[in-house]
Design a protein around this motif. Structure first.
Motif, PDB file in Angstrom:
ATOM      1  N   ASN A  59       1.346  -4.854  -8.586  1.00 40.79           N
ATOM      2  CA  ASN A  59       0.108  -5.471  -8.682  1.00 40.79           C
ATOM      3  C   ASN A  59      -0.398  -6.000  -7.502  1.00 40.79           C
ATOM      4  N   ASN A  60       0.654  -6.829  -6.657  1.00 41.74           N
ATOM      5  CA  ASN A  60       0.136  -7.219  -5.496  1.00 41.74           C
ATOM      6  C   ASN A  60      -0.416  -6.259  -4.561  1.00 41.74           C
ATOM      7  N   TRP A  63      -3.648  -4.663  -4.570  1.00 39.57           N
ATOM      8  CA  TRP A  63      -4.931  -5.804  -3.926  1.00 39.57           C
ATOM      9  C   TRP A  63      -5.170  -5.391  -2.552  1.00 39.57           C
ATOM     10  N   SER A  66      -7.838  -2.984  -3.466  1.00 43.88           N
ATOM     11  CA  SER A  66      -9.114  -3.664  -3.975  1.00 43.88           C
ATOM     12  C   SER A  66      -9.451  -4.613  -3.207  1.00 43.88           C
ATOM     13  N   ALA A  67      -8.726  -5.639  -2.413  1.00 42.62           N
ATOM     14  CA  ALA A  67      -9.560  -6.422  -1.679  1.00 42.62           C
ATOM     15  C   ALA A  67     -10.483  -5.885  -0.428  1.00 42.62           C
ATOM     16  N   ILE A 116      -3.337  -8.526   3.096  1.00 44.57           N
ATOM     17  CA  ILE A 116      -4.667  -8.628   2.103  1.00 44.57           C
ATOM     18  C   ILE A 116      -5.874  -9.477   2.666  1.00 44.57           C
ATOM     19  N   PHE A 226     -11.569  -9.543 -10.518  1.00 41.40           N
ATOM     20  CA  PHE A 226     -10.493 -10.239 -10.649  1.00 41.40           C
ATOM     21  C   PHE A 226      -9.964  -9.969 -12.197  1.00 41.40           C
ATOM     22  N   GLN A 229      -8.667  -6.546 -13.064  1.00 45.14           N
ATOM     23  CA  GLN A 229      -7.424  -6.107 -12.306  1.00 45.14           C
ATOM     24  C   GLN A 229      -6.151  -6.959 -12.698  1.00 45.14           C
ATOM     25  N   GLU A 230      -6.493  -8.275 -12.916  1.00 45.77           N
ATOM     26  CA  GLU A 230      -5.182  -9.204 -13.248  1.00 45.77           C
ATOM     27  C   GLU A 230      -5.062  -9.352 -14.695  1.00 45.77           C
ATOM     28  N   ALA A 427      -9.575  -1.412  -9.875  1.00 44.35           N
ATOM     29  CA  ALA A 427      -9.312  -2.535 -10.929  1.00 44.35           C
ATOM     30  C   ALA A 427      -8.797  -1.736 -12.309  1.00 44.35           C
TER      31      ALA A 427
END
Length: 526
Positions: A59-60, A63, A66-67, A116, A226, A229-230, A427
């Motif tokens: 998941n990290n 990002w 995604s970032a 990131i 956010f 995705q989270e 996401a």
């Protein structure tokens, strides 16, 4: 709004008067455009290596993509206007410097958090560059020759999204994941020199900037992405205190709604010129490109994880599975680009999106742990045909009718919707993969989280292969469905009238714009 040309800002000069050469200018811009688009997909093949190198989880590491996409998408509306105001060449060169330095920072990052942050800065540089490519096409190519130019732009967009994983695989295997970022440095230097030499300093147009619109659009996108995705990380429940995943998603939708309302009622110059959407093809094209951005971005992750964690392929080997896609796309796109000046581009776009859905559905059926690996080259070839057909026609139909003084704004909107689709795709596929792993790996130690942890380590126990593969195959149905939505959307394109494509008036306007740029260049020289 005034459209009187003004002298370009000091600091970046154009070519000598009368020396405007459209194709060298476009090829110079394409180098940087190709590079920033590669960085939307090159990370996918490097994800397992980044997870091992920086000791982080799935998941990290998502990002990292995604970032970049979020920082890329949010400013595009205003960077298109900045190009109109200060000159597309100036903005492009500034963005290229930011992007190149941020790429160096990415490669030197020693933690996932630093990577990131560096990717956010890289995305901001990309946002400064992207709208300027389409704005220059609109302003230096006459309408009846713009199809071939848009074909090259579309080919670049399509090929870059496919070459990214291939190049990433070679670099990760040969040199390490850091080199997917270091490679941008020499390319950025070459691109800067070429743009400085070949791209004209075009006339500028004054604009006011909607600060509240920037804040609302950025905040709304962040909350929405956010939350999506989270969501799985927090079991779609409470994040902290009264804040829940669903409250963030709903808040994001509400804030984006307020942004649209503000754009409609503000008395000044809106960030999102809603008047552009009175053009039917512009409206249809923006919806279509968002589905394409969603599909292309979200399809890579399930395939890469299947190849590397189930089939045990190296990054290079997994990337080579996309070679048929890249070769056919690169070969077909220029042919389609020349054809769309004579044939209704809608039918090419429709064929491309239908083939895209077919290929992803075919992948979903073929993905099994025992599938002969060569069979998976067949849907890759179909994806190449799809990409060759869809990018150029969609971009051409969307932007062909834009007036020159709104070229930057229209390009910014078009690229924003493409990137919004990409952000949501990144996401959504992350959330879907985690959800399907939770459902398909009940026997993994520690449940679904145990399965994801095994992916982090790069080794997947054989008893988990079937469940993991099923999760990846099911995840591919999401981008396939979005491709079908896009196919329905492009049916609503209107065929541009031949008179609108090339008329004495538009040709005169083109000549006037070039003449104004030449006059400004002479004024600067004096």
């Amino acid at each position: 709004m005034s459209t009187t040309p003004t002298t370009p800002p000091q600091g970046v000069s154009g070519p000598t008067p009368g020396a405007v050469r459209p194709w060298p200018a476009l090829w110079s811009l394409v180098i940087g455009f190709f590079m920033i688009l590669i960085d939307t997909t090159i990370v996918s093949v490097a994800n397992p290596a980044i997870m091992r190198g920086l000791d982080t989880g799935i998941n990290n590491v998502i990002w990292v993509t995604s970032a970049y996409l979020l920082a890329y998408a949010v400013p595009l509306l205003i960077t298109g206007r900045l190009g109109d105001r200060f000159g597309p060449k100036n903005l492009y060169l500034i963005g290229l410097v930011v992007f190149t330095l941020a790429s160096l920072w990415c490669g030197l990052s020693g933690s996932i958090e630093m990577l990131i942050v560096a990717r956010v800065v890289q995305g901001l540089g990309a946002a400064l560059m992207t709208p300027q490519t389409m704005a220059v096409i609109t302003r230096i190519f006459p309408p009846d020759r713009r199809g071939a130019a848009m074909g090259l732009w579309g080919a670049t967009a399509g090929v870059a999204t496919l070459v990214g994983p291939i190049l990433g695989g070679v670099l990760v295997d040969g040199f390490g994941w850091e080199w997917i970022f270091f490679i941008n440095v020499p390319v950025g230097v070459i691109g800067f020199i070429m743009v400085w030499r070949n791209v004209p300093a075009l006339a500028t147009h004054p604009h006011k900037f909607d600060v509240l619109g920037v804040v609302l659009s950025g905040l709304g996108m962040f909350l929405l992405v956010f939350g999506i995705q989270e969501g799985q990380s927090y079991d779609w429940g409470t994040i902290t205190g009264p804040i829940t995943v669903w409250s963030l998603i709903i808040a994001g939708v509400v804030v984006l709604g307020l942004f649209v309302v503000w754009q409609a009622v503000m008395k000044g110059e809106p960030l999102l010129p809603l008047a552009l959407f009175r053009d039917r093809n512009f409206s249809v094209g923006n919806l279509a490109i968002s589905t394409i951005g969603f599909t292309i971005t979200s399809m890579s992750l399930p395939l890469v994880f299947f190849y590397q964690t189930v089939r045990g392929l190296t990054p290079t080997q997994s990337a080579l599975m996309l070679v048929p896609m890249a070769v056919l796309s690169a070969g077909l796109a220029p042919v389609v680009g020349r054809a769309i000046d004579r044939v209704n581009p809608k039918w090419f776009a429709l064929a491309g999106l239908l083939l895209l859905a077919l290929a992803l559905g075919w992948y979903s059926i073929l993905l099994t742990p025992e599938q002969p690996i060569l069979m998976l080259l067949l849907p890759s070839a179909v994806l190449g045909l799809a990409n060759g057909f869809m990018w150029g026609p969609v971009s051409n139909l969307t932007t062909r009718g834009l007036p020159q003084h709104q070229a930057g704004a229209g390009s910014g909107v078009f690229n924003t919707t493409r990137q919004i689709g990409a952000v949501l795709g990144s996401a959504a596929i992350a959330a879907l993969i985690q959800g399907r792993l939770a459902a398909e790996l009940p026997a993994a130690p520690g449940g679904a989280a145990g399965g994801v942890s095994e992916v982090t380590g790069g080794e997947l126990p054989e008893f988990l292969h079937a469940g993991f593969t099923t999760a990846m195959a099911q995840s591919l149905l999401l981008p396939a469905a979005l491709a079908l939505v896009g196919a329905v959307v492009v049916l609503f394109f209107q065929k541009p009238k031949a008179a609108a494509w090339s008329t004495p008036e538009t040709q005169h306007g083109q000549a006037a714009a070039v003449a104004a740029a030449a006059a400004n260049a002479r004024s600067e020289a004096e």
